[in-house]
Design an enzyme around this catalytic site. Structure first.
Site, PDB file in Angstrom:
ATOM      1  N   ASP A   1      22.166  98.212 -51.357  1.00 47.63           N
ATOM      2  CA  ASP A   1      21.708  98.756 -52.644  1.00 47.63           C
ATOM      3  C   ASP A   1      20.310  99.340 -52.531  1.00 47.63           C
ATOM      4  OD1 ASP A   1      23.432  97.284 -55.236  1.00 47.63           O
ATOM      5  OD2 ASP A   1      23.698  96.537 -53.199  1.00 47.63           O
TER       6      ASP A   1
ATOM      7  N   GLN B   1      25.092  93.237 -44.585  1.00 51.71           N
ATOM      8  CA  GLN B   1      25.693  94.299 -45.379  1.00 51.71           C
ATOM      9  C   GLN B   1      25.534  95.593 -44.594  1.00 51.71           C
ATOM     10  OE1 GLN B   1      24.206  94.582 -49.477  1.00 51.71           O
ATOM     11  NE2 GLN B   1      26.236  94.178 -50.276  1.00 51.71           N
TER      12      GLN B   1
ATOM     13  N   GLU C   1      29.034  81.862 -54.163  1.00 54.27           N
ATOM     14  CA  GLU C   1      28.809  82.558 -55.433  1.00 54.27           C
ATOM     15  C   GLU C   1      30.120  82.898 -56.139  1.00 54.27           C
ATOM     16  OE1 GLU C   1      29.421  85.939 -52.521  1.00 54.27           O
ATOM     17  OE2 GLU C   1      28.711  83.864 -52.488  1.00 54.27           O
TER      18      GLU C   1
ATOM     19  N   ASP D   1      33.871  95.134 -51.712  1.00 55.43           N
ATOM     20  CA  ASP D   1      34.582  93.920 -52.099  1.00 55.43           C
ATOM     21  C   ASP D   1      35.114  94.087 -53.527  1.00 55.43           C
ATOM     22  OD1 ASP D   1      31.824  94.013 -52.642  1.00 55.43           O
ATOM     23  OD2 ASP D   1      31.642  91.850 -52.743  1.00 55.43           O
TER      24      ASP D   1
ATOM     25  N   GLU E   1      27.094 100.207 -63.022  1.00 55.11           N
ATOM     26  CA  GLU E   1      27.291  99.942 -61.591  1.00 55.11           C
ATOM     27  C   GLU E   1      28.268 100.930 -60.972  1.00 55.11           C
ATOM     28  OE1 GLU E   1      28.781  96.071 -58.987  1.00 55.11           O
ATOM     29  OE2 GLU E   1      29.657  96.499 -60.950  1.00 55.11           O
TER      30      GLU E   1
ATOM     31  N   GLU F   1      36.420  91.232 -59.580  1.00 54.28           N
ATOM     32  CA  GLU F   1      36.386  89.818 -59.944  1.00 54.28           C
ATOM     33  C   GLU F   1      35.276  89.463 -60.925  1.00 54.28           C
ATOM     34  OE1 GLU F   1      36.010  88.032 -56.049  1.00 54.28           O
ATOM     35  OE2 GLU F   1      33.829  88.050 -56.150  1.00 54.28           O
TER      36      GLU F   1
END
Length: 599
Positions: free
Chosen positions: A172, A219, A286, A320, A522, A537
């Site tokens: 990001d 990442q 998480e 994801d 987003e 999710e």
């Protein structure tokens, strides 16, 4: 760890690396499960509980938690759990502080000179002002008592994505930095990089995000690109000197051990490429409750460990989740992320090699520059041999499929290319070394034009509407940016025109959604102007770091003419689109007892 020490791709067992985690994590997973049982699944976000700091030491907190009354079905009564959380837990995000960026001004000198339209300029300044909302620093209490927090201490201020993403994130940050550079906020951009370098030096790789529960994965590796972008704007050679040893460490991380794979091509030449491989085979802390539910159909612990590894590795990819990683597009448990060599990951590492070569040369480390230039040339050859599909005019992910034997070196087979269309198939054009082949430039441009990915409001992530968030109809800012910027580098008028058109479509949908909701999102639905994306999710998030950054970067590059329309009213959609629900064309292998598909 050598390649041969990795678990065989054709073996269902999971014996790969696992990074130890803190005792706090296990407790927070228990709290997360209890909260789901007590409060119910409606709008439940497991990450909320993973981010809560403790008010007291872990032993005291666990003792109080274990003494909570339980109903006959084992759940904690609502009032009791609410009282426990209020007494023993602090709010998620309370261990971070808002901080005014030192280099923020309401309208920077030289801000977006190509934006001529007053309404678009007003919008751009509103987005520019959001950097203040997203600026954070770690509270002193995290450094003094790190055992009470999943948040990791960082040396300086940073920009968060927004909403549930309360901490700094790795990939990001690249697009946040691109926006900050357009906003002339060079000090804030550099501070983000210094924080990521801190994590890299501390752990040997840049974490997915600055949380204890992200220490098991990285990442997409874009740190070298961040350093290079800042250097190109500021000529900050000190930053390059500071970063280079760490970037060499990151390159070693991706190019040794379990992430390194060797493929022998049709001409018997070996090529070394890379894959995602999280160092974790348990539920993601998480998302623990979600992962447990996903694994509920698995028949044994071995299958669960396999699935958990694939889930964490897909999270490492940034995608994801997506049908890109799935053997069966309707079944998340068929994820095989670690058995796929991704086009985009290898493009990022190729760019890392080129970046390091350039920056090493800039500070006089000529041998390093030469070594990394050679490495980049070898990787570029691998792109042609392993990923390129001349018939489709795209680079395709390569699936590691060994039906009978487990070998250190896999032989290339054409049918192991995933011929389904994803935006990632075009990411290599972002790497400038691909724009020298005129015939390839023309082929890729035509392929993208006819791919079905180009929609009324931007580039779709895939052609499959699976309900996963990294699939159709969602469009994501980083994918828009890399493909658009890549098109501008191809050197053809047609590619530039396509790039500008896509950028204007994306800007319009950002503008329309912002005027309707007052927020940046987003992700967006690329079929409908001004509509946010969905699926996945968690609930759609707002803020939003990389979306803001890409918007400002597009406006910096393309501007907005005085007469250019700001909305879609009367705007003609000339790009052809097609929606196909695809199943992966690769051969399936099933366990005799289990419908779950594995490699």
């Amino acid at each position: 760890m050598a390649v041969s020490e990795a678990p065989p791709i054709c073996d269902l067992s999971d014996s790969g690396p696992v990074v130890p985690t803190a005792p706090l994590i296990s407790f927070l997973e228990s709290l997360q499960s209890a909260a789901l049982d007590t409060f119910g699944a409606s709008d439940f976000d497991p990450k909320l509980y993973a981010d809560m700091p403790l008010k007291f030491d872990l032993s005291t907190t666990e003792d109080a938690f274990n003494k909570l009354p339980r109903t006959d079905n084992g759940s904690v009564p609502v009032e009791d759990l609410q009282r426990f959380i209020g007494t023993y837990m602090d709010n998620a995000g309370s261990d971070m502080l808002y901080v005014e960026p030192v280099d923020f001004v309401a309208e920077p000198v030289g801000f977006l000179p190509k934006v001529e339209n007053p309404e678009m300029r007003k919008f751009a300044l509103e987005i520019h002002s959001l950097w203040k909302n997203l600026s954070r620093k770690v509270a002193d209490g995290v450094r003094k008592q790190p055992q009470l927090h999943t948040l990791l201490p960082l040396p300086g201020p940073f920009i968060i994505p927004g909403s549930r993403f309360r901490e700094v994130y790795y990939w990001d940050s690249y697009w946040a930095i691109r926006g900050l550079l357009a906003s002339k906020m060079y000090a804030t951009a550099k501070s983000i990089v210094l924080n990521l370098l801190f994590l890299l030096d501390e752990y040997g790789y840049v974490l997915n995000g600055a949380r204890v529960y992200y220490t098991n994965r990285s990442q997409p590796p874009l740190l070298s690109s961040m350093v290079l972008e800042i250097y190109m704007r500021t000529n900050d050679l000190d930053l390059v000197r500071r970063a280079l040893p760490s970037l060499l460490k990151e390159h070693r991380f991706w190019n040794t051990g379990i992430r390194k794979v060797t493929i022998r091509d049709a001409q018997a030449c070996n090529h070394t490429l890379n894959r995602y491989y999280a160092m974790w085979n348990k539920t993601r802390p998480e998302s623990s409750t979600i992962d447990k539910e996903s694994a509920s159909k698995c028949l044994n612990d071995s299958e669960k460990c396999h699935l958990y590894r694939q889930l964490a590795s897909a999270a490492e990819s940034g995608w994801d989740f997506s049908t890109r990683w799935m053997r069966n597009t309707s079944d998340l448990t068929t994820l095989v992320t670690t058995s796929i060599i991704p086009v985009d990951l290898n493009a990022y590492i190729l760019k890392m090699e080129l970046d390091i070569a350039f920056m090493a040369g800039a500070i006089g480390e000529n041998q390093t520059a030469e070594n990394f230039l050679e490495a980049s040339q070898a990787r570029k050859k691998a792109f042609k041999s392993i990923f390129w599909n001349d018939k489709m005019g795209q680079w395709l992910d390569y699936w590691l499929i060994n039906n009978h034997t487990c070998e250190e070196v896999s032989g290339w087979e054409a049918q192991n290319q995933n011929q389904n269309i994803f935006a990632s198939n075009f990411i290599p054009i972002w790497v400038e070394s691909f724009n020298s082949d005129g015939a390839m430039v023309e082929t890729v441009t035509k392929s993208l034009q006819s791919s079905g990915l180009l929609c009324a409001a931007g580039i779709a992530t895939s052609l499959t509407n699976s309900g996963q968030q990294w699939d159709f109809p969602n469009g994501w800012a980083p994918l828009q940016h890399m493909i658009v910027e890549g098109l501008t580098r191809l050197g053809s008028k047609e590619a530039w025109s396509m790039a500008e058109d896509i950028a204007f479509r994306w800007i319009r949908t950002n503008y329309a959604a912002y005027r309707k909701t007052g927020t940046m999102h987003e992700k967006y639905n690329v079929e409908a102007c001004g509509e946010s994306g969905g699926g996945g999710e968690y609930l759609p998030q707002t803020g939003f770091g990389w979306t803001n950054g890409v918007l400002l970067a597009f406006l910096e590059q393309f501007g907005w003419p005085q007469e250019q329309k700001l909305d879609y009213q009367g705007f003609k959609v000339a790009i052809p689109t097609r929606r196909i629900s695809l199943q992966l064309s690769l051969p399936l292998r099933r366990s005799a007892r289990n419908p779950v598909v594995y490699l």
